[in-house]
Design an enzyme around this catalytic site. Sequence first.
Site, mmCIF file in Angstrom:
data_model
loop_
_atom_site.group_PDB
_atom_site.id
_atom_site.type_symbol
_atom_site.label_atom_id
_atom_site.label_comp_id
_atom_site.label_asym_id
_atom_site.label_seq_id
_atom_site.Cartn_x
_atom_site.Cartn_y
_atom_site.Cartn_z
ATOM 1 N N CYS A 93 2.125 -1.820 3.842
ATOM 2 C CA CYS A 93 3.436 -2.283 4.327
ATOM 3 C C CYS A 93 4.567 -1.328 3.995
ATOM 4 O O CYS A 93 5.629 -1.375 4.592
ATOM 5 C CB CYS A 93 3.818 -3.617 3.711
ATOM 6 S SG CYS A 93 2.524 -4.811 3.717
ATOM 7 N N CYS B 208 10.319 -4.314 -2.611
ATOM 8 C CA CYS B 208 11.431 -4.140 -1.664
ATOM 9 C C CYS B 208 12.780 -4.572 -2.235
ATOM 10 O O CYS B 208 13.819 -4.065 -1.831
ATOM 11 C CB CYS B 208 11.164 -4.919 -0.389
ATOM 12 S SG CYS B 208 9.593 -4.489 0.361
ATOM 13 N N GLU C 179 -4.454 -8.646 7.824
ATOM 14 C CA GLU C 179 -4.904 -7.926 6.627
ATOM 15 C C GLU C 179 -5.923 -8.752 5.844
ATOM 16 O O GLU C 179 -6.897 -8.212 5.311
ATOM 17 C CB GLU C 179 -3.693 -7.587 5.748
ATOM 18 C CG GLU C 179 -3.950 -6.463 4.757
ATOM 19 C CD GLU C 179 -2.646 -5.888 4.201
ATOM 20 O OE1 GLU C 179 -2.079 -4.994 4.856
ATOM 21 O OE2 GLU C 179 -2.188 -6.345 3.140
ATOM 22 N N GLU D 192 -9.085 -8.461 7.661
ATOM 23 C CA GLU D 192 -9.629 -7.112 7.454
ATOM 24 C C GLU D 192 -10.316 -7.023 6.087
ATOM 25 O O GLU D 192 -11.411 -6.464 5.972
ATOM 26 C CB GLU D 192 -8.501 -6.072 7.558
ATOM 27 C CG GLU D 192 -8.991 -4.630 7.467
ATOM 28 C CD GLU D 192 -7.856 -3.605 7.433
ATOM 29 O OE1 GLU D 192 -6.669 -4.009 7.512
ATOM 30 O OE2 GLU D 192 -8.159 -2.405 7.311
ATOM 31 N N LYS E 200 11.776 3.275 6.183
ATOM 32 C CA LYS E 200 11.525 2.536 7.426
ATOM 33 C C LYS E 200 12.090 3.274 8.628
ATOM 34 O O LYS E 200 11.630 3.102 9.753
ATOM 35 C CB LYS E 200 12.130 1.135 7.342
ATOM 36 C CG LYS E 200 11.356 0.180 6.448
ATOM 37 C CD LYS E 200 10.083 -0.325 7.096
ATOM 38 C CE LYS E 200 9.256 -1.149 6.113
ATOM 39 N NZ LYS E 200 7.879 -1.385 6.613
ATOM 40 N N SER F 62 -5.374 -0.218 4.377
ATOM 41 C CA SER F 62 -5.508 -1.191 5.454
ATOM 42 C C SER F 62 -4.996 -0.545 6.733
ATOM 43 O O SER F 62 -4.006 0.193 6.718
ATOM 44 C CB SER F 62 -4.681 -2.434 5.138
ATOM 45 O OG SER F 62 -4.433 -3.164 6.324
ATOM 46 N N GLU G 26 3.438 7.596 17.005
ATOM 47 C CA GLU G 26 2.377 6.675 17.427
ATOM 48 C C GLU G 26 2.865 5.227 17.490
ATOM 49 O O GLU G 26 2.140 4.351 17.966
ATOM 50 C CB GLU G 26 1.161 6.791 16.489
ATOM 51 C CG GLU G 26 1.388 6.296 15.054
ATOM 52 C CD GLU G 26 1.913 7.367 14.108
ATOM 53 O OE1 GLU G 26 2.539 8.332 14.589
ATOM 54 O OE2 GLU G 26 1.721 7.225 12.878
ATOM 55 N N GLU H 89 9.425 5.571 9.559
ATOM 56 C CA GLU H 89 8.305 4.820 10.117
ATOM 57 C C GLU H 89 8.586 4.419 11.563
ATOM 58 O O GLU H 89 7.726 4.581 12.436
ATOM 59 C CB GLU H 89 8.060 3.566 9.264
ATOM 60 C CG GLU H 89 6.860 2.750 9.703
ATOM 61 C CD GLU H 89 6.754 1.430 8.930
ATOM 62 O OE1 GLU H 89 5.822 1.300 8.134
ATOM 63 O OE2 GLU H 89 7.608 0.543 9.134
#
Lengths: 175, 591
Positions: B305, B522, B285, B288, B364, B325, B372, B367
């Site tokens: 994230c 978190c 990141e 990037e 999560k 990102s 994908e 996710e």
Amino acid sequence: MSAASQAQVKNVERNSLDAIIKKKQGRPGALLGILEEAQGLEEHRYLSEISLRQIAEGLDLPLSQVYSVATFYSYFNLKPQGLHSVVVCRGTACHTRGSLELLVEAVDRLGIEDFREEEENSATTLDGFATVRTVACFGQCALAPVVEIDGEMMSRMTVGRLVSALAKLRKGGPK
Amino acid sequence: MNDRKDTIITLTINGQETAVPAGTSLLEACASAGAFVPTLCYLEGVCSNASCGVCLVEVEGARSLLRSCVQKAAQGMKVNTTGPRVLRARKTAVELILANHPQDCLTCARNGTCELQSLSERLGIREIRFPRTKKKLPIDRSVAGLVRDNDKCILCGRCVAVCKDVQTVSAIDFAGRGSRTRIAAFMDRGLAGSPCVQCGQCSVVCPTGAIIERDETAAVWRALADPKKTIVVQTAPAIRASLGEALGLEAGTLVTGKMVAALRRLGFDKVFDTQFAADLTIMEEGSELLARISGGGTLPMITSCSPGWIGFIETFYPALLPHLSTCKSPQQMFGAIAKTFWAEKAGLDPANVGVVSIMPCTAKKREAGRPEMVGAWQWWKEKGTVPEKPFADVDWALTTRELARMIRGAGIDLATLPEEDFDDPLGRSTGAATIFGTTGGVMEAALRTVYELVTKRSLPSLDFTAVRGLEGVKEAEVDLDGTKVRVAVVHTLGKARIILDEIAAGKSPYAFIEVMTCPGGCIGGGGQPVNIDAAKRLRRNKAMYVEDLRLPIRKSHENPAIGALYADFLGKPLGHLSHGLLHTKYKARKV
């Protein structure tokens, strides 16, 4: 009606609803007024999912909030309504003078199966002929029991008069 | 009445004279006088519907009992919180709720953490006097992360308030009226058809078991017992500051070493650390960001994230997706590396490697299940040695609460365990990775690395205090050898909306923005221990920085295991392999 002309009718409905939303947007309590007009616009006097989505988008409100308001008021129908309406008052006075019997009779005569009063306040015949509805009180307790058929209040109702009124509907009475 | 906070008023609570600032609620005034008043629907800073009737107090001269959560304290008030009239009314309020509440505490996921259960115990309720009046509604299992059971709902409205006011998602609201009132998504459909991003804040604030995480511990137990499988586990940064709390220790107790020991006792073949992947995230990141700044890419760049946040921008601001990102989250980077680099090195068939992650998060779960997220399978496919059916990079994402359940179920006592170390190499990490667990941490970790990569100089101080703390929006400016970079940090989706609207209006002054879905990041995640308050959140937050200082290496780019991963496998950040395994694409979501 052909599919094409049905679609045309739908488009007209969508456009009129958009006009209503534009007209009322920004005013306090706009949502209630729009829901009311939207219901009147629909052929079967109810708020379709498409209408609710259109209203939420038009007013920039969450879908859940529009649904919350629409389900709060018993005036709003979330399901297509029958051609005729039979409203049985289930207030205390009417109850003590036999309104449960009237409700059961209306439901049976019209051929509605499995109406659970404690779970729903209306039910419609499968053929869309009539909707039976309960209300908490019409405020006409002195005339109990009260039944309203297609907008007409009938006081001191008896099972016999209800049966003949329903028979008249079937023969093409009011409406 | 003068409502200014600096005016002090005095009132009498249970015979004791008490002084509080004007504008204080009676509830707070009672608490400051040491007179505990129980609550149920009230939740500080989130919800005061005054719907439950539990916080009733008696005020001399008032006609009825008052709900202390919404009543302001006034000069000269005489308040009683313990009289027979108060106690009887409170008890009745709870009895009425219990009439419609299922009596299945023994088998409920919230057995032991339920506020209704403890309140009922506190009030000494021994029988349910009133008959049930409500119909049982179906359970909503339509999403990966959460399960909603309206039958256990007491209509306090906390979930609605947190979803609408804190997260501005408004997936759910009250529907119907009277005895048919319920919490519902649009058209009474499941959460799957709603804008729900599965952040799980509703499950944290729910006083009962009406909204809980989808429990996947049974599947993990089965996998652990399967001799053909190699099951590895990764633990998110925030877990080490909250697992202890979930097992009865004080909030903010760090249990890193004992957590590792407990995971080994549960039977995991390798105990790795999501923090390894957090360091990897910073490498990707950070690179990037620098590439975007120097190459005229889309700015500001926003972190990726937090999966609730990804769901939010995909649903509400799809036009701004190029700002995200492309980095996968640390959880997904870990899975992709574990099932390629590590599995190959260990000589294991990747199809027989199971990756379990311990996350502070319910989103999560969604996710991990995104179609994908099969980077490892694609990598092996290119080598021509995998089964037809894709396997996920991460097989199961368990919440802190689920791990605590497994540890308790196995009879493991955290307190008596030794402190153990994570396994190499995917268990090596830095202080920078630790602070990913709290708001501002990803930003600070990124700045530590980006600064040194650009200036080739050591940072004089590693502590970017401007991005620390629990304020909703934080800002800082960093000088990268002449290039001034403005950054912002926000947490909660309501606050994210502010910076997104700024970007949409073309007025964002920032180059880099960190967004975390949950209050505090978190540490306040939707999969964390329930019964959270501001004080506990702060203790968990502080613990993250204690752990940062404890670790010998505090910069991601100095993690030797990360250096080795690039040298032996990935090549360089943003390289060809990184592209396939560590980066992803987003898509607009229509609801």
